[in-house]
Write a protein that holds these residues in place. Structure first.
Motif, PDB file in Angstrom:
ATOM      1  N   ALA A 102      -2.601  24.874  44.303  1.00 52.96           N
ATOM      2  CA  ALA A 102      -1.534  25.871  44.296  1.00 52.96           C
ATOM      3  C   ALA A 102      -1.265  26.412  45.696  1.00 52.96           C
ATOM      4  N   ARG A 103      -2.328  26.609  46.488  1.00 44.54           N
ATOM      5  CA  ARG A 103      -2.122  27.088  47.860  1.00 44.54           C
ATOM      6  C   ARG A 103      -1.300  26.092  48.669  1.00 44.54           C
ATOM      7  N   TRP A 104      -1.619  24.814  48.508  1.00 42.96           N
ATOM      8  CA  TRP A 104      -0.888  23.792  49.270  1.00 42.96           C
ATOM      9  C   TRP A 104       0.576  23.750  48.832  1.00 42.96           C
ATOM     10  N   LEU A 105       0.830  23.777  47.530  1.00 40.83           N
ATOM     11  CA  LEU A 105       2.202  23.747  47.031  1.00 40.83           C
ATOM     12  C   LEU A 105       2.971  25.008  47.440  1.00 40.83           C
ATOM     13  N   ALA A 106       2.290  26.159  47.394  1.00 39.59           N
ATOM     14  CA  ALA A 106       2.935  27.413  47.778  1.00 39.59           C
ATOM     15  C   ALA A 106       3.312  27.412  49.246  1.00 39.59           C
ATOM     16  N   GLU A 107       2.446  26.853  50.076  1.00 37.09           N
ATOM     17  CA  GLU A 107       2.749  26.767  51.511  1.00 37.09           C
ATOM     18  C   GLU A 107       3.909  25.800  51.752  1.00 37.09           C
ATOM     19  N   ARG A 108       3.896  24.688  51.045  1.00 37.05           N
ATOM     20  CA  ARG A 108       4.949  23.687  51.228  1.00 37.05           C
ATOM     21  C   ARG A 108       6.309  24.199  50.758  1.00 37.05           C
ATOM     22  N   ASP A 109       6.334  24.882  49.627  1.00 34.32           N
ATOM     23  CA  ASP A 109       7.591  25.283  49.012  1.00 34.32           C
ATOM     24  C   ASP A 109       8.041  26.686  49.405  1.00 34.32           C
ATOM     25  N   GLY A 110       7.323  27.342  50.314  1.00 35.90           N
ATOM     26  CA  GLY A 110       7.764  28.645  50.811  1.00 35.90           C
ATOM     27  C   GLY A 110       7.317  29.825  49.983  1.00 35.90           C
ATOM     28  N   LEU A 111       6.467  29.618  48.969  1.00 34.44           N
ATOM     29  CA  LEU A 111       6.021  30.741  48.153  1.00 34.44           C
ATOM     30  C   LEU A 111       5.066  31.653  48.920  1.00 34.44           C
ATOM     31  N   SER A 112       4.285  31.080  49.816  1.00 31.56           N
ATOM     32  CA  SER A 112       3.382  31.922  50.615  1.00 31.56           C
ATOM     33  C   SER A 112       4.171  32.881  51.493  1.00 31.56           C
ATOM     34  N   GLN A 113       5.241  32.374  52.095  1.00 31.29           N
ATOM     35  CA  GLN A 113       6.085  33.235  52.912  1.00 31.29           C
ATOM     36  C   GLN A 113       6.805  34.265  52.043  1.00 31.29           C
ATOM     37  N   ALA A 114       7.221  33.837  50.837  1.00 34.12           N
ATOM     38  CA  ALA A 114       7.870  34.778  49.916  1.00 34.12           C
ATOM     39  C   ALA A 114       6.907  35.884  49.506  1.00 34.12           C
ATOM     40  N   LEU A 115       5.624  35.532  49.311  1.00 30.33           N
ATOM     41  CA  LEU A 115       4.627  36.555  48.985  1.00 30.33           C
ATOM     42  C   LEU A 115       4.483  37.541  50.128  1.00 30.33           C
ATOM     43  N   HIS A 116       4.500  37.044  51.355  1.00 25.81           N
ATOM     44  CA  HIS A 116       4.428  37.937  52.520  1.00 25.81           C
ATOM     45  C   HIS A 116       5.620  38.887  52.535  1.00 25.81           C
ATOM     46  N   HIS A 117       6.817  38.362  52.267  1.00 23.99           N
ATOM     47  CA  HIS A 117       8.010  39.213  52.229  1.00 23.99           C
ATOM     48  C   HIS A 117       7.919  40.228  51.089  1.00 23.99           C
TER      49      HIS A 117
END
Length: 455
Positions: free
Chosen positions: A47-62
């Motif tokens: 999930a971490r890899w997919l979130a980083e690839r698809d922009g979810l990690s950045q969305a979580l930061h926002h």
């Protein structure tokens, strides 16, 4: 990234796949398998890899930035509202202050909502829903990221599954009310310090004895803190007019401040600390529910006896940029591999230190090589491609995945066999695709580079 954020992103990815279908996750699954650990660890790694690839990690930061800003806005509103309660309770000092009217202005709404919160906690398990929804709505609006819309539902589901939402919202609600009551108390103290107030009690249907009993009963707990109230004679005398003596004004002021502190500020402080303690204690026990369908389906892919490669989602608008996951100290050696060569002789004559990985022309061969590269990544990797074939998305995805498994990668676009010519348009498609991947390419064999690391 904290443990909560990790679980939060994993739940977000699960919800996304549940509503939109499976994601393209071959590389994520391979990396999760290579990372090892139990099923939960592998699911979270995926999930971490997919979130980083698809922009979810950045969305979580926002989203977190928006949540902090929303909390600041609500805290400021709570402070302003509390100040308004303080001004409404005492007025401008031109007329005597009705002590019970002032007390009602300071405590009535707070106590009513406090009782409602406690009843909701006991009987329904849900409380503070309005303030909680307002905070989530503000957080999403202030995040200004379309992908952040998936985060709030995932967080709520994760917390509800462990019954932590009541304590998270409880800390929010009681914390905001604590700010409001502290603000009201500060304003009351400031007004009393700068203006002269007289205090009276008035009634039409109740007797004076009732007010004496009520005043003494409410002042009993504040008296334990050293905030003694008016004497019985002062209480009875204040029913006719405001006593124009300093000791009476000070006694009523101490009583009003003490009652506000004991019945307004302290309950909210204790409840906020209780909710915060239960929240932190419960957060440490958060775990994935591996029985959920979305996670149960990953068991075969992440801890399987055999796996399948494939592409299941729509083509992206832009190819993902390649950043090698392999450090210089982890990689070693040089490797040459080819992708789907039809009638070409292979391999070319190689120097002694360059290893040949053969031709990847099946799912099994691709899977076997990727698993080997995850354990023994090469320092230099050359990938030979036949530009007579179209650069389809499957080939480009494989090239990108291979490149991420090596320290440095170059693409060898093979020349056409004798008597044949390459299609200029198709060759241009290869050039454009490889430029998007930011991979160097050439039509000559990079054997010297493979051997020595430089041309």
């Amino acid at each position: 990234m904290t443990e909560l954020h990790d679980l939060w992103l994993t739940e977000t990815v699960r919800l996304r796949e549940e509503h939109a279908g499976p994601l393209e996750d071959q590389e994520a699954n391979r990396l999760a398998r290579a990372a090892g650990g139990d099923l939960s660890s592998r699911i979270r790694h995926r999930a971490r890899w997919l979130a980083e690839r698809d922009g979810l990690s950045q969305a979580l930061h926002h989203w977190l930035q928006g949540a902090r800003l929303a909390l600041i806005i609500m805290a400021v509103l709570a402070i302003i509202s509390g100040a308004g309660l303080g001004f409404a309770a005492l007025g401008d000092g031109r007329t005597p202050v009705n002590v019970f009217w002032a007390l009602g202005s300071l405590l009535a709404l707070n106590l009513i909502l406090l009782i409602g919160w406690a009843l909701g906690l006991i009987f329904a398990g849900e409380q503070g829903a309005a303030l909680g929804r307002l905070w989530l709505w503000l957080s999403e609006k202030l995040a200004r990221d379309a992908k952040a819309a998936q985060l709030a539902p995932a967080l709520l589901l994760l917390l509800q599954r462990h019954k932590l939402n009541r304590w998270a919202l409880g800390a929010l609600v009681n914390g905001l009310w604590l700010l409001a009551m502290l603000s009201a108390l500060v304003i009351v103290l400031m007004l009393m310090a700068t203006r002269r107030y007289g205090f009276v009690w008035e009634t039409t249907i109740l007797g004076g004895e009732t007010f004496v009993v009520m005043t003494q009963a409410l002042g009993a707990l504040p008296a334990l803190l050293g905030l003694s109230g008016p004497t019985e004679e002062m209480i009875r005398a204040s029913g006719d007019a405001a006593l124009n003596i300093e000791s009476a004004r000070q006694a009523w002021a101490a009583w009003l401040v003490g009652v506000t502190l004991v019945y307004g500020v302290l309950p909210r402080l204790c409840l906020a600390l209780l909710c915060l303690w239960r929240w932190r204690r419960g957060r440490a026990t958060l775990r994935l529910d591996l029985n959920l369908p979305g996670y149960a389906q990953l068991r075969e892919r992440l801890m399987p006896s055999s796996e399948r490669l494939g592409i299941s989602d729509a083509a992206p608008a832009q190819l993902h940029q390649i950043e090698s996951d392999v450090g210089a100290l982890q990689s070693d050696g040089a490797l040459l591999v080819a992708i789907e060569l039809d009638d070409r002789p292979w391999p070319p004559k190689l120097l002694g230190t360059v290893k040949n990985a053969g031709v990847l022309d099946s799912r099994e061969s691709r899977h076997k090589l990727l698993e080997q590269l995850s354990r023994f990544p090469p320092a230099r990797l050359a990938i030979a491609c036949d530009p007579r074939r179209s650069p389809d998305r499957g080939s480009l995805a494989l090239i990108a995945e291979l490149a991420r498994s090596a320290g440095a990668t170059r693409i060898w676009l093979l020349q056409a066999p004798p008597g044949q010519a390459l299609d200029a348009e198709r060759l241009g498609d290869w050039h454009n695709a490889l430029q998007q991947l930011q991979l160097p390419f050439a039509d000559c064999a990079p054997l010297n580079w493979l051997e020595t690391g430089h041309d």
